[in-house]
Design an enzyme around this catalytic site. Structure first.
Site, PDB file in Angstrom:
ATOM      1  N   ALA A 142      53.810  20.510  -4.561  1.00 46.81           N
ATOM      2  CA  ALA A 142      55.006  19.659  -4.362  1.00 46.81           C
ATOM      3  C   ALA A 142      54.739  18.161  -4.467  1.00 46.81           C
ATOM      4  O   ALA A 142      55.629  17.358  -4.166  1.00 46.81           O
ATOM      5  CB  ALA A 142      55.733  19.977  -3.057  1.00 46.81           C
ATOM      6  N   GLY A 168      54.310  16.566  -7.309  1.00 45.19           N
ATOM      7  CA  GLY A 168      55.191  16.155  -8.410  1.00 45.19           C
ATOM      8  C   GLY A 168      56.644  16.137  -7.951  1.00 45.19           C
ATOM      9  O   GLY A 168      57.429  15.262  -8.330  1.00 45.19           O
ATOM     10  N   ASP A 169      57.013  17.102  -7.114  1.00 43.06           N
ATOM     11  CA  ASP A 169      58.394  17.156  -6.625  1.00 43.06           C
ATOM     12  C   ASP A 169      58.691  15.950  -5.732  1.00 43.06           C
ATOM     13  O   ASP A 169      59.773  15.366  -5.796  1.00 43.06           O
ATOM     14  CB  ASP A 169      58.632  18.452  -5.836  1.00 43.06           C
ATOM     15  CG  ASP A 169      58.421  19.679  -6.711  1.00 43.06           C
ATOM     16  OD1 ASP A 169      58.650  19.579  -7.923  1.00 43.06           O
ATOM     17  OD2 ASP A 169      58.020  20.725  -6.171  1.00 43.06           O
TER      18      ASP A 169
HETATM   19  O1  RIB Z   1      56.283  22.409  -7.379  1.00 45.98           O
HETATM   20  C1  RIB Z   1      55.909  23.266  -6.347  1.00 45.98           C
HETATM   21  C2  RIB Z   1      56.817  24.457  -6.317  1.00 45.98           C
HETATM   22  O2  RIB Z   1      56.630  25.229  -7.500  1.00 45.98           O
HETATM   23  C3  RIB Z   1      56.577  25.420  -5.188  1.00 45.98           C
HETATM   24  O3  RIB Z   1      57.294  25.091  -4.031  1.00 45.98           O
HETATM   25  C4  RIB Z   1      56.928  26.767  -5.780  1.00 45.98           C
HETATM   26  O4  RIB Z   1      58.059  27.359  -5.207  1.00 45.98           O
HETATM   27  C5  RIB Z   1      57.127  26.524  -7.272  1.00 45.98           C
HETATM   28  O5  RIB Z   1      58.446  26.478  -7.597  1.00 45.98           O
END
Ligand code: RIB
Length: 300
Positions: free
Chosen positions: A249, A251-252
């Protein structure tokens, strides 16, 4: 503050710590097993919300305990989920994740209900684009839905940030006119066909994507920060040195914080600086949604 619209996936992450990620045919005895909220769409929505943005998240879950938990967690974050789709007969998305001793991961996703988010559903709810400052998309929902969302955003003059994760072929009509695309190094390699090992090769890969009509490309490079090239100029943002425990996460976090900071009115360079700091903090914590920092943790 204007709204950030996130359209994407929601998963439940089943995470096992291991010394080394197993190779095909190998069995390894792992360490801790934990369950976290996850999914690239959900993580980015939470990152944008914790960065101080007003967030609407359109996603799809099954009518099952994982789906209920995902809906509860979005409500807890005060994210607008009025348009979430709860499907009978489709399981909620699940991700199986190994995290090794260096904090690197390996992820397999069973998309379940995420795969049922359709262009028709988005068209039915096209009114949600009217109040959006930015649209944030990833590639864990069908590409037809991504393409439809990008088209609706264009029709409403809403700038789109596309995080092309996981990497997949992207039609030209999606790329053309994108405000910003944010691959990591391996996604940039797959999309450009060029090896990305440093800022110079990242710049060359960005040129390939700019050539396909994207306005700005930001390549995130883990401990090397991020490189921006495009209409907003050329800029390398270094990352602070941190102790990495889990990169899931990161990158998220970068994408959600980038969108929220842009929606606040900051420019791309400044938003990128804030997003790199937030992402660097996320890798010092375990899990996906659990690792996403809050605004006060990285903005002083
Ligand atoms: O970017 C991380 C995410 O990738 C995780 O939370 C997992 O669910 C996948 O979607």
């Amino acid at each position: 503050m204007q709204e950030i619209l996130v359209i994407g996936s929601s998963n439940t992450d089943m995470v096992m710590s291991v010394d080394e990620i197993p190779v095909p045919g190998q069995t390894v005895i792992g360490g801790n097993f934990r369950v976290f909220g996850g999914g690239k769409g959900a993580n980015q929505a939470i990152a944008a919300r914790r960065a101080g943005g007003r967030v609407k998240f359109l996603f799809s879950v099954g009518n099952d305990p994982f789906g209920e938990a995902a809906l509860r967690s979005m409500r807890r974050e005060d994210i607008d989920i009025t348009h979430a789709l709860v499907l009978d007969g489709a399981p909620s998305g699940v991700a199986l994740i190994f995290v090794d001793a260096r904090g690197e991961n390996c992820i397999g996703v069973a998309p379940g209900a995420n795969a049922r988010l359709s262009p028709g559903y988005l068209e039915q709810h096209a009114a949600i684009f009217a109040n959006a400052a930015f649209l944030l998309l990833q590639l864990e929902i069908p590409i037809a839905a991504v393409s439809c969302a990008a088209g609706l955003a264009r029709a409403h003059a809403v700038p789109v940030i596309l995080n092309p994760a996981p990497a997949a072929p992207i039609p030209d009509d999606v790329l053309r006119g994108l405000f910003c695309m944010t691959p990591n190094e391996s996604e940039a390699e797959q999309l450009s066909g060029l090896r990305v090992t440093d800022t110079r090769s990242a710049e060359q890969a960005a040129d390939v994507l700019l050539g396909r009509g994207v306005q700005n490309v930001i390549i995130t490079m883990g401990g090397n920060g991020a490189l921006l090239k495009g209409a907003a100029g050329l800029h390398h943002e270094p990352a602070p040195a941190v102790e990495v425990v889990d990169t899931t996460a990161a990158g998220d976090t970068f994408n959600g914080v980038l969108a929220a900071t842009l929606a606040e009115g900051l420019g791309l360079h400044d938003a990128m600086r804030v997003a790199v700091r937030a992402a660097s903090l996320s890798v010092t914590r375990r899990g996906a949604t659990d690792s996403i920092p809050r605004r006060e943790d990285y903005r002083t």
